[in-house]
Design an enzyme around this catalytic site. Structure first.
Site, short mmCIF file in Angstrom:
data_model
loop_
_atom_site.label_atom_id
_atom_site.label_comp_id
_atom_site.label_asym_id
_atom_site.label_seq_id
_atom_site.Cartn_x
_atom_site.Cartn_y
_atom_site.Cartn_z
N THR A 1 5.20 28.29 18.66
CA THR A 1 4.92 27.04 17.95
C THR A 1 6.06 26.04 18.08
OG1 THR A 1 5.80 28.09 15.96
CG2 THR A 1 3.39 28.10 16.22
N LYS B 1 2.31 18.05 6.29
CA LYS B 1 1.81 19.18 7.08
C LYS B 1 2.02 20.49 6.31
CE LYS B 1 4.68 17.90 10.21
NZ LYS B 1 5.52 17.70 11.42
N GLY C 1 7.72 22.83 18.97
CA GLY C 1 7.25 21.47 19.28
C GLY C 1 5.92 21.08 18.67
N THR C 2 5.43 21.86 17.72
CA THR C 2 4.12 21.53 17.13
C THR C 2 4.15 20.16 16.43
OG1 THR C 2 4.76 22.88 15.24
CG2 THR C 2 3.25 23.88 16.83
N GLY C 3 5.24 19.92 15.69
CA GLY C 3 5.34 18.66 14.95
C GLY C 3 5.41 17.46 15.88
N CYS C 4 6.17 17.61 16.97
CA CYS C 4 6.30 16.51 17.94
C CYS C 4 4.95 16.25 18.61
CB CYS C 4 7.33 16.88 19.02
SG CYS C 4 8.92 17.36 18.37
N1 LIG Z 1 0.08 28.97 13.40
C1 LIG Z 1 -0.60 27.82 13.30
N2 LIG Z 1 -1.92 27.77 13.55
C2 LIG Z 1 -2.60 26.60 13.48
N3 LIG Z 1 -2.04 25.43 13.18
C3 LIG Z 1 -0.72 25.40 12.91
C4 LIG Z 1 0.08 26.59 12.97
N4 LIG Z 1 1.37 26.24 12.65
C5 LIG Z 1 1.37 24.91 12.44
N5 LIG Z 1 0.14 24.40 12.57
C6 LIG Z 1 -0.25 23.00 12.48
O1 LIG Z 1 0.53 22.31 13.47
C7 LIG Z 1 0.90 21.02 13.01
C8 LIG Z 1 2.42 20.91 13.03
O2 LIG Z 1 2.89 21.52 11.86
P1 LIG Z 1 4.28 22.15 11.54
O3 LIG Z 1 4.35 22.14 10.06
O4 LIG Z 1 4.41 23.44 12.26
O5 LIG Z 1 5.26 21.10 12.21
P2 LIG Z 1 6.79 21.12 12.32
O6 LIG Z 1 7.39 22.18 11.46
O7 LIG Z 1 7.23 19.73 12.07
O8 LIG Z 1 7.03 21.50 13.84
P3 LIG Z 1 8.37 21.44 14.73
O9 LIG Z 1 9.47 20.95 13.86
O10 LIG Z 1 8.60 22.80 15.27
O11 LIG Z 1 8.03 20.50 15.85
C9 LIG Z 1 0.27 20.88 11.64
O12 LIG Z 1 -1.00 20.26 11.79
C10 LIG Z 1 0.12 22.31 11.16
O13 LIG Z 1 -0.87 22.45 10.18
C1 LIG Z 2 14.94 17.19 20.40
C2 LIG Z 2 14.11 17.83 19.36
N1 LIG Z 2 13.34 17.06 18.57
C3 LIG Z 2 12.57 17.63 17.62
C4 LIG Z 2 12.56 18.99 17.43
C5 LIG Z 2 11.68 19.53 16.32
O1 LIG Z 2 11.53 20.78 16.20
C6 LIG Z 2 13.38 19.77 18.28
N2 LIG Z 2 13.43 21.12 18.17
N3 LIG Z 2 14.14 19.17 19.23
#
Ligand SMILES: Nc1ncnc2c1ncn2[C@@H]1O[C@H](COP(=O)(O)OP(=O)(O)OP(=O)(O)O)[C@@H](O)[C@H]1O
Ligand SMILES: Cc1ncc(CO)c(N)n1
Length: 269
Positions: free
Chosen positions: A204, A173, A206-209
């Site tokens: 943002t 990502k 929880g975007t990754g989850c």
């Molecule tokens: N500001 C943004 N606008 C559009 N898409 C975004 C933005 N930030 C992240 N993304 C997209 O959201 C998805 C999750 O990415 P991100 O890299 O933020 O995950 P993460 O860091 O694992 O998240 P978290 O750990 O907070 O749950 C990816 O597809 C990324 O490209």
């Molecule tokens: C419990 C939990 N899982 C995943 C994330 C990822 O950001 C978070 N903040 N908290």
């Protein structure tokens, strides 16, 4: 109805972890189940404290689900400790679910460690080789490969190195790099970019989850890996576009299924 199981930590604030996963499952049309690995006392600003769940009951949660209910896909998030990584990996080896989406969660947005330093090696050795797809963000990928990623070129070589850890497919990502949030998919043969446009918001959490659960849900429904990532990227973009200014820190993504449907995404087989 197809089903998906999340094995992850609980976020009391409802924006990430188990809570985000179950909302994302529902919005993407599958029946969600959960195995809780740790309880975090968390809101949009901080992780105040964490309590790991005993391995015996983590294992019981996994077994009781698999022994009774069909599991079409598994999503894995926060694993916290080496013992938890091993418990989950051993159980999954036994049940061999068709799809395992591994989000190698390490650190929260506020900088709290959700995976202990000493668990990183077990994650690499025991968990990653079982995964259908891993979905690291840039800092997680840097830890896993032991090198810096600052450009699209770096992302290409990082994907190759990440795949050598044993996952079938890698989705790296790009959200943490400057510029457009473009994600890179590598299956060992070809690369696919899933490009996005940066949405200007601090909400943002929880975007990754949200993204990894949406991939799992779409795999559960029988979509190909490529289509599942495509649908999930679309879903996370809408969920960020409509993210909620709740709390005083990073607000959560919005899993409002109507928005998804109104956007005209057809994800039925
Ligand atoms: N500001 C943004 N606008 C559009 N898409 C975004 C933005 N930030 C992240 N993304 C997209 O959201 C998805 C999750 O990415 P991100 O890299 O933020 O995950 P993460 O860091 O694992 O998240 P978290 O750990 O907070 O749950 C990816 O597809 C990324 O490209
Ligand atoms: C419990 C939990 N899982 C995943 C994330 C990822 O950001 C978070 N903040 N908290």
């Amino acid at each position: 109805m197809k089903t998906a199981l999340t094995i992850a930590g609980s976020d009391s604030g409802g924006g990430a972890g188990i809570q985000a996963d179950l909302k994302s499952f529902a919005a993407n049309g599958v029946y969600g189940m959960s195995v809780i690995t740790a309880v975090t006392a968390q809101n949009t600003q901080e992780v105040r404290s964490v309590q790991d769940i005993d391995n015996e009951i983590i294992l019981d949660q996994i077994e009781v689900v698999f022994d009774d209910i069909p599991v079409d896909a598994v999503k894995i998030g926060m694993l916290s400790s080496p013992a938890t990584v091993e418990t989950v990996a051993d159980a999954l080896k036994k049940y061999e679910p068709k799809h395992i989406v591994l989000d190698p969660v390490m650190v929260s947005k506020g900088g709290h460690h959700l995976l202990r330093q000493e668990a990183i090696q077990s994650l690499k050795e025991k968990m990653i080789p079982l995964a259908t797809i891993i979905t690291p963000n840039i800092p997680e990928a840097e830890v896993l490969i032991g090198g810096e990623i600052v450009s699209s070129e770096d992302m290409l070589s990082a994907c190759r190195q990440l795949r050598e850890l044993g996952a079938k497919t890698v989705l790296l990502k790009g959200g943490h790099l400057e510029g457009a949030p473009n994600d890179l998919l590598y299956d060992g043969e070809s690369f696919h970019w899933f490009s996005g446009e940066r949405i200007q918001t601090k909400n943002t959490h929880g975007t990754g989850c949200t993204l990894s659960s949406a991939i799992a849900a779409n795999l559960a429904k029988g979509h190909t890996l490529y289509d599942s990532v495509k649908l999930a990227k679309h879903y996370i973009t809408i969920a960020i576009e409509h993210s909620l200014a709740l709390g005083h820190g990073h607000g959560p993504t919005n899993h409002f299924y109507e928005l998804y449907r109104k956007a005209g995404v057809k994800n039925e087989l």
